[in-house]
Design an enzyme around this catalytic site. Structure first.
Site, PDB file in Angstrom:
ATOM      1  N   ASN A   8       0.768  -1.162   0.083  1.00 13.62           N
ATOM      2  CA  ASN A   8      -0.081  -0.193   0.088  1.00 13.62           C
ATOM      3  C   ASN A   8       0.979   1.483   0.050  1.00 13.62           C
ATOM      4  O   ASN A   8       1.670   1.580   0.862  1.00 13.62           O
ATOM      5  CB  ASN A   8      -0.850  -0.062   1.340  1.00 13.62           C
ATOM      6  CG  ASN A   8      -1.855   1.012   1.316  1.00 13.62           C
ATOM      7  OD1 ASN A   8      -1.838   2.084   0.560  1.00 13.62           O
ATOM      8  ND2 ASN A   8      -2.686   0.985   2.279  1.00 13.62           N
ATOM      9  N   THR A  10       0.325   4.246   0.577  1.00 17.38           N
ATOM     10  CA  THR A  10      -0.115   5.290   1.474  1.00 17.38           C
ATOM     11  C   THR A  10       0.439   4.909   2.588  1.00 17.38           C
ATOM     12  O   THR A  10       0.267   5.734   3.537  1.00 17.38           O
ATOM     13  CB  THR A  10      -1.385   5.654   1.035  1.00 17.38           C
ATOM     14  OG1 THR A  10      -2.254   4.661   1.551  1.00 17.38           O
ATOM     15  CG2 THR A  10      -1.762   6.175  -0.315  1.00 17.38           C
ATOM     16  N   THR A  39      -0.598  -1.221  -4.539  1.00 15.88           N
ATOM     17  CA  THR A  39      -2.309  -1.033  -4.551  1.00 15.88           C
ATOM     18  C   THR A  39      -2.816   0.198  -5.109  1.00 15.88           C
ATOM     19  O   THR A  39      -2.243   1.198  -5.108  1.00 15.88           O
ATOM     20  CB  THR A  39      -2.702  -1.470  -3.158  1.00 15.88           C
ATOM     21  OG1 THR A  39      -2.458  -0.365  -2.195  1.00 15.88           O
ATOM     22  CG2 THR A  39      -2.535  -2.725  -2.627  1.00 15.88           C
ATOM     23  N   GLY A  68      -5.318  -3.757   7.459  1.00 16.95           N
ATOM     24  CA  GLY A  68      -6.127  -3.880   6.363  1.00 16.95           C
ATOM     25  C   GLY A  68      -5.652  -4.432   5.226  1.00 16.95           C
ATOM     26  O   GLY A  68      -6.421  -5.203   4.402  1.00 16.95           O
ATOM     27  N   THR A  69      -4.516  -3.809   4.685  1.00 17.98           N
ATOM     28  CA  THR A  69      -3.957  -4.552   3.570  1.00 17.98           C
ATOM     29  C   THR A  69      -3.434  -5.965   3.779  1.00 17.98           C
ATOM     30  O   THR A  69      -3.769  -6.909   2.751  1.00 17.98           O
ATOM     31  CB  THR A  69      -2.587  -3.687   3.156  1.00 17.98           C
ATOM     32  OG1 THR A  69      -2.854  -2.356   3.049  1.00 17.98           O
ATOM     33  CG2 THR A  69      -1.965  -4.249   1.871  1.00 17.98           C
ATOM     34  N   ASN A  71      -5.008  -8.041   5.503  1.00 18.82           N
ATOM     35  CA  ASN A  71      -6.234  -8.958   5.737  1.00 18.82           C
ATOM     36  C   ASN A  71      -6.769  -9.141   4.304  1.00 18.82           C
ATOM     37  O   ASN A  71      -7.286 -10.140   3.833  1.00 18.82           O
ATOM     38  CB  ASN A  71      -7.403  -7.983   6.404  1.00 18.82           C
ATOM     39  CG  ASN A  71      -8.750  -8.578   6.245  1.00 18.82           C
ATOM     40  OD1 ASN A  71      -9.288  -8.314   5.609  1.00 18.82           O
ATOM     41  ND2 ASN A  71      -9.246  -9.350   7.399  1.00 18.82           N
ATOM     42  N   ASP A 216      -3.145 -23.814  16.843  1.00 13.48           N
ATOM     43  CA  ASP A 216      -3.924 -24.927  17.636  1.00 13.48           C
ATOM     44  C   ASP A 216      -5.316 -25.303  17.070  1.00 13.48           C
ATOM     45  O   ASP A 216      -5.866 -26.127  17.504  1.00 13.48           O
ATOM     46  CB  ASP A 216      -3.953 -24.752  19.219  1.00 13.48           C
ATOM     47  CG  ASP A 216      -4.800 -23.397  19.667  1.00 13.48           C
ATOM     48  OD1 ASP A 216      -5.065 -22.679  18.686  1.00 13.48           O
ATOM     49  OD2 ASP A 216      -4.904 -23.440  20.828  1.00 13.48           O
ATOM     50  N   GLU A 277     -12.637  -3.809  11.049  1.00 18.01           N
ATOM     51  CA  GLU A 277     -13.408  -3.278  10.095  1.00 18.01           C
ATOM     52  C   GLU A 277     -15.028  -3.885  10.080  1.00 18.01           C
ATOM     53  O   GLU A 277     -15.052  -5.025  10.433  1.00 18.01           O
ATOM     54  CB  GLU A 277     -13.125  -3.428   8.494  1.00 18.01           C
ATOM     55  CG  GLU A 277     -11.552  -2.888   8.300  1.00 18.01           C
ATOM     56  CD  GLU A 277     -11.487  -1.535   8.371  1.00 18.01           C
ATOM     57  OE1 GLU A 277     -12.579  -0.979   7.795  1.00 18.01           O
ATOM     58  OE2 GLU A 277     -10.397  -0.846   8.452  1.00 18.01           O
TER      59      GLU A 277
END
Length: 342
Positions: A8, A10, A39, A68-69, A71, A216, A277
């Site tokens: 990303n 930014t 991105t 976030g990126t 994820n 686990d 989010e």
């Protein structure tokens, strides 16, 4: 072997762009033919590129940016039968997943060099209907604060910042009648929030699930039964002070491989927070995908960073404030803070 850096541009106050060449060089040193993808503002840009690269046969995806990126990249490859390895270069605010993998969070080059150690771990990934998460699923009034607290507050104080902000939400905090079905049992009753964790870190605090394991196949389910803000703050103080909250009668602490969450009042809306989010509303089913993605990790001790020192200081001050409010010795030093400590 081929590797793709998905970053990303930014993130990290745009410092990541200045480090791309060095990161690619490290990936080459590790034996990969490396390339990069920045991105774009297009929705789910990182997710789409991760899926494309995985299907094209890339062996490693390096996700560089905030949680976030990371994820998004996970969501791009998690549904696939053949999934490449992953590495992460944190450049966000809380960087919880990097903390869990013992990846340096204050130096992008050091984070990339974790790949050179050739240490990996196959980690569990959570699935919530058709969405995947790597750290936490949560629901309840206070968890909605994630969408309201400015990112600079999240960087050091994490969920403490949400509780400070939560004082403004006092009229909105009410217990919710929920039915939570987990391995071998059901919780049915009032709760102000619940957390379903894969790692031990939320908002930078490593004691929320003190015995959490990355591989686990089990979630740590925390059900907070009280809606009283002072009692919630007391639980947070106990968490900071060595994870002592898990034995408190005001909450339930359960290990489970799956969870079905629903409200008893079907007309009541309860939002789900996935890795910070909005992830939809209940009813929702969560499944732990055991050892689903292999990550490069630093399996040695975390390096010292200034952030840790600042976080410890903030934690001590928070405990003192809660002791003053509750008149209870939470840190076990034999006295209740009266506000005169440094």
């Amino acid at each position: 072997m081929r590797a793709r850096l998905i970053y990303n541009p930014t993130s990290g106050k745009e410092q990541i762009k200045k480090n791309v060449a060095d990161i690619l060089s490290i990936m080459e040193q590790a034996g990969y033919e490396a390339s990069a993808f920045p991105t774009t503002p297009e929705p789910l840009s990182a997710k789409k590129e991760a899926e494309r690269a995985a299907k094209a046969g890339f062996d490693l995806l390096v996700a560089a940016g905030g949680d976030g990126t990371i994820n998004e990249v996970i969501n791009g490859i998690a549904p696939l039968e053949k999934r490449p390895k992953m590495a992460i270069i944190p450049a966000g605010t809380t960087n919880d997943f990097a903390r869990a993998l013992h990846v340096p969070r204050d130096n992008m080059i050091s984070a990339a060099e974790v790949i050179l150690k050739n240490q990996t771990i196959k980690t569990d990934i959570g699935k919530a209907e058709d969405t995947y998460f790597m750290n936490i699923a949560a629901a309840g009034h206070l968890t909605e604060l994630t969408y309201e607290v400015p990112s600079h507050l999240k960087s050091v104080f994490g969920y403490l910042a949400y509780l400070v902000k939560g004082a403004e939400m006092l009229p909105r905090i009410k217990p919710i009648n929920v039915r939570l079905t987990y391995d071998g049992g059901v919780y049915e009753g009032e709760a102000s929030m619940f957390f379903l964790g894969l790692t031990n870190s939320i908002g930078g605090f490593e004691k929320i699930s003190p015995d959490a394991q990355l591989n686990d196949g089990m979630f740590s389910l925390i059900i907070v039964k009280t809606a009283n803000i002072l009692e919630i703050m007391r639980l947070v103080a106990l968490m900071i002070n060595g994870g002592k909250h898990i034995n408190d009668p005001k909450l339930e602490y359960i290990k489970t491989s799956k969870l079905h969450a629903e409200t008893i009042d079907k007309d009541f809306k309860m939002m789900i927070n996935l890795d910070g989010e909005y992830g939809g509303d209940v009813p929702m089913t969560f499944i732990n995908l055991k050892q689903h993605i292999e990550f490069y990790a630093n399996l040695d001790d975390l390096p010292y960073s200034v952030e840790e020192d600042e976080l410890e200081d903030a934690s001590d001050k928070f405990i003192q404030q809660v002791e003053m409010l509750t008149n209870e010795d939470i840190d076990g030093d034999g006295e209740v803070s009266k506000g005169d400590k440094a």
